[in-house]
Design an enzyme around this catalytic site. Structure first.
Site, PDB file in Angstrom:
ATOM      1  N   ASP A  62       0.802  -1.233   0.000  1.00 16.73           N
ATOM      2  CA  ASP A  62       0.000   0.000   0.000  1.00 16.73           C
ATOM      3  C   ASP A  62       0.831   1.279   0.000  1.00 16.73           C
ATOM      4  O   ASP A  62       0.354   2.327   0.445  1.00 16.73           O
ATOM      5  CB  ASP A  62      -0.952   0.039   1.209  1.00 16.73           C
ATOM      6  CG  ASP A  62      -2.131  -0.905   1.063  1.00 16.73           C
ATOM      7  OD1 ASP A  62      -2.127  -1.711   0.119  1.00 16.73           O
ATOM      8  OD2 ASP A  62      -3.045  -0.856   1.903  1.00 16.73           O
ATOM      9  N   CYS A  99      -4.045  -6.307  -3.133  1.00 14.75           N
ATOM     10  CA  CYS A  99      -2.989  -7.210  -2.653  1.00 14.75           C
ATOM     11  C   CYS A  99      -2.905  -8.531  -3.410  1.00 14.75           C
ATOM     12  O   CYS A  99      -1.905  -8.827  -4.066  1.00 14.75           O
ATOM     13  CB  CYS A  99      -3.200  -7.508  -1.165  1.00 14.75           C
ATOM     14  SG  CYS A  99      -3.324  -6.041  -0.130  1.00 14.75           S
ATOM     15  N   LYS A 153       4.247 -11.302   4.068  1.00 18.29           N
ATOM     16  CA  LYS A 153       2.808 -11.503   3.813  1.00 18.29           C
ATOM     17  C   LYS A 153       2.559 -12.372   2.580  1.00 18.29           C
ATOM     18  O   LYS A 153       3.020 -12.060   1.490  1.00 18.29           O
ATOM     19  CB  LYS A 153       2.155 -10.129   3.652  1.00 18.29           C
ATOM     20  CG  LYS A 153       0.726 -10.140   3.162  1.00 18.29           C
ATOM     21  CD  LYS A 153       0.192  -8.720   3.086  1.00 18.29           C
ATOM     22  CE  LYS A 153      -1.082  -8.635   2.277  1.00 18.29           C
ATOM     23  NZ  LYS A 153      -1.634  -7.280   2.223  1.00 18.29           N
ATOM     24  N   HIS A 155      -0.925 -13.990   1.477  1.00 20.38           N
ATOM     25  CA  HIS A 155      -2.194 -13.518   0.919  1.00 20.38           C
ATOM     26  C   HIS A 155      -2.538 -14.143  -0.429  1.00 20.38           C
ATOM     27  O   HIS A 155      -3.089 -13.471  -1.307  1.00 20.38           O
ATOM     28  CB  HIS A 155      -2.210 -11.989   0.827  1.00 20.38           C
ATOM     29  CG  HIS A 155      -3.620 -11.449   0.901  1.00 20.38           C
ATOM     30  ND1 HIS A 155      -3.920 -10.119   0.735  1.00 20.38           N
ATOM     31  CD2 HIS A 155      -4.805 -12.067   1.126  1.00 20.38           C
ATOM     32  CE1 HIS A 155      -5.218  -9.937   0.850  1.00 20.38           C
ATOM     33  NE2 HIS A 155      -5.787 -11.114   1.094  1.00 20.38           N
ATOM     34  N   HIS A 246       0.637  -1.044   5.114  1.00 18.74           N
ATOM     35  CA  HIS A 246      -0.787  -1.368   5.155  1.00 18.74           C
ATOM     36  C   HIS A 246      -1.346  -1.065   6.555  1.00 18.74           C
ATOM     37  O   HIS A 246      -0.641  -1.175   7.550  1.00 18.74           O
ATOM     38  CB  HIS A 246      -0.958  -2.859   4.824  1.00 18.74           C
ATOM     39  CG  HIS A 246      -2.353  -3.272   4.495  1.00 18.74           C
ATOM     40  ND1 HIS A 246      -3.379  -3.268   5.410  1.00 18.74           N
ATOM     41  CD2 HIS A 246      -2.890  -3.735   3.332  1.00 18.74           C
ATOM     42  CE1 HIS A 246      -4.480  -3.711   4.830  1.00 18.74           C
ATOM     43  NE2 HIS A 246      -4.214  -3.995   3.565  1.00 18.74           N
ATOM     44  N   LYS A 322      -5.829   3.174  -4.091  1.00 14.92           N
ATOM     45  CA  LYS A 322      -5.863   1.714  -3.989  1.00 14.92           C
ATOM     46  C   LYS A 322      -7.286   1.215  -4.250  1.00 14.92           C
ATOM     47  O   LYS A 322      -8.264   1.828  -3.851  1.00 14.92           O
ATOM     48  CB  LYS A 322      -5.432   1.294  -2.585  1.00 14.92           C
ATOM     49  CG  LYS A 322      -5.629  -0.181  -2.286  1.00 14.92           C
ATOM     50  CD  LYS A 322      -5.314  -0.513  -0.851  1.00 14.92           C
ATOM     51  CE  LYS A 322      -5.610  -1.989  -0.565  1.00 14.92           C
ATOM     52  NZ  LYS A 322      -5.249  -2.366   0.816  1.00 14.92           N
TER      53      LYS A 322
END
Length: 560
Positions: A62, A99, A153, A155, A246, A322
């Site tokens: 982000d 993401c 991360k 995800h 983030h 975003k």
């Protein structure tokens, strides 16, 4: 550990004194590292160094387009500025607006429409993950002798054990499975009462490693440990996917020192988080030099999507944020830093997309790309290193057939070629076309963060005729998307709509299942983790069928 502590102390002192990491002040001779000079590391095993480069891919979360020093930010990023200035800045670089899409395209080299992840992100409670029939970047690198490690991360789904990072090509994994969580406690609530712990080492919850350390610093320490224990003569792929910046907006107190004057609390917290991230990347770079990797390494830095103004991020002067297909959602901070670059200290304005890393890095690693893998990425190393033209002339930003919130969209508005109710976006050469509802479309200038708001009265509000579902921009001439040319160039609109239609014919069905109540961490020891198992009834029925077959076979034998 003592040596690492001393090094960290020197790094912090340098930051406080000079405001940047003075790498050259270590007093090392040509080709000499701190580790080889002081004997802090074991000597590598026999054999000559590998011609295959070490690949370090750092993905921020982000980070807004403006939120780096060399893009004019008020937030200091001396490490990123230095690395980018000595490498190649990517100033026409695109990712996805959220993401999961960016991460899936990086690791497969494929557009979302070719993996089934066209819609939104993978939610914690969904029985969904990156489809198992997709070959991943670490799997291809392992084929040619790379050691593969991931920190940070994931995800990309975890409902089955086969979806976990260690089953998708990584030798080791340390980090989180979800999209966000507390930076200190590593707990995440997906909804009221659906909460759990989310810190893993390989396939198990990392309770023993949880000492309440801020995740950016904890991940950096893990990276330093990996580098210290690996043989630099053997090629390594290190994927560092930081949680920062983030939300939730959290940072250690000392990083607020330079940003007390920022009145907007979200922007101030965001600035502190980014300052900590910048320092962490400096420490990673120091470790690469200390342990003998740097001279044969390629460091790639990228954000996964645009910033979120309501959470402190800034994409100015780009439009949107975003989660949108305006430039502010998909045009990212990115650069490559490496002693192996030919044109160091340059700026690349050629078209580059996050899918391009897959073929580029496999080729650099001397690997092979199977002919049956239909990639959407291109090998762009010569574009970056030597300044040649990019082989890429278009980017499918996405086609999301589920997101049809543009009530006035129609086939008629799409000249009978395309249903403009569908959210989609495509770039071909200089032209960019958007259909449907592209998302939040304001420009958010720096002064919007000057008060406690952010106050949307400072934003440049957008007004257009009601029912509009098609936009066309010349992004080269108008990178801020201020002049819609769709009415002036209907022929160009039709051409791009046909290109969208061609792409859509190759799309696979969307994977976006409803939530599964079995995902609740309360049913899994309080931990977010794989929950999907074969239904017990099915297992029993399979067993009974097998038993019946055995009985029938016995009866046949007796009859015979």
């Amino acid at each position: 550990m003592v040596a690492v502590g001393v090094l960290a102390g020197l790094s912090l002192l340098s930051l406080l004194t000079y405001g940047y990491l003075a790498w050259d002040s270590l007093g090392l001779g040509p080709g000499e590292t701190e580790a080889t000079r002081t004997g802090l590391r074991e000597e590598p095993g026999p054999g000559s160094p590998s011609s295959q480069p070490h690949i370090i891919f750092i993905l921020a979360d982000d980070q807004g387009f403006r939120d780096v020093g060399y893009h004019g930010s008020e937030i200091r990023t001396p490490t990123l500025d230095k690395l980018a200035a000595e490498g190649v800045k990517l100033e026409n670089y695109y990712v996805q607006p959220m993401c999961t899409p960016s991460r899936s395209q990086f690791i497969t080299g494929k557009y979302q429409i070719h993996t089934g992840l066209q819609h939104s992100i993978i939610r914690p409670t969904q029985p969904n993950c990156l489809p198992l029939d997709n070959v991943t970047l670490p799997q291809k690198l392992k084929e040619v002798g790379y050691s593969t490690h991931m920190v940070g991360k994931w995800h990309l789904g975890f409902y089955r054990r086969e979806c976990m990072p260690t089953q998708r090509g990584f030798d080791t994994f340390f980090g989180s499975l979800l999209g966000s969580g507390d930076y200190y406690t590593h707990f995440k609530c997906d909804s009221p009462g659906i909460c759990g712990y989310d810190l893993y080492e390989n396939n198990n919850a990392a309770w023993d490693h949880d000492n309440g350390i801020y995740s950016t610093q904890m991940y950096t320490q893990k990276v330093q440990h990996i580098l210290a224990s690996h043989n630099p003569r053997k090629p390594m792929f290190l994927y560092i996917a930081y949680q920062a910046v983030h939300s939730p907006l959290q940072a250690p107190g000392k990083y607020f020192e330079h940003y007390r004057s920022i009145n907007n609390i979200n922007r101030r917290r965001y600035a502190a988080m980014l300052a900590c991230l910048d320092e962490a990347i400096g420490n990673v770079t120091l470790a690469l030099k200390k342990y003998g990797y740097y001279e044969n390494s390629i460091i790639i830095y990228s954000s996964d999507n645009g910033g979120q103004p309501m959470a402190g991020g800034s994409n100015w002067p780009l439009r949107g944020s975003k989660g949108t297909y305006w430039e502010g959602g998909i045009r990212a901070v990115g650069f490559v830093h490496s002693p192996l670059l030919k044109n160091k200290g340059s700026v690349c304005k050629e078209l580059v997309h996050i899918t391009d890393w897959f073929p580029t890095l496999i080729t650099l690693a001397e690997g092979q790309i199977d002919e049956d893998i239909q990639l959407d990425g291109y090998d762009i190393w010569e574009t970056i290193s030597e300044g040649r033209r990019s082989p890429r002339v278009d980017i499918l930003h996405n086609i999301d057939p589920i997101y049809t919130k543009a009530k006035n969209g129609s086939w008629a508005a799409g000249y009978g070629i395309w249903n403009t109710a569908i959210q989609s976006a495509i770039r071909v050469n200089h032209w960019k076309l958007l259909t449907g509802n592209p998302g939040y479309s304001d420009w958010v200038p720096p002064q919007a963060f000057s008060n406690a708001g952010p106050n949307r009265w400072h934003n440049e509000r957008v007004s257009w005729s009601a029912g509009k579902t098609v936009w066309l921009f010349n992004i080269t001439a108008d990178p801020y998307e201020r002049v819609d040319l769709s009415a002036r160039h209907p022929d160009v609109v039709k051409q791009l709509l046909r290109r969208l239609s061609q792409f859509n014919k190759t799309a696979v069905p969307v994977r976006y299942p409803p939530k599964d109540p079995r995902s609740n961490p309360k049913l899994n020891g309080g931990v977010w983790g794989p929950w999907f198992k074969e239904d017990e009834k099915k297992k029993k029925s399979d067993k009974s069928k097998g038993a019946n077959k055995q009985k029938k076979n016995k009866n046949k034998k007796k009859a015979n």
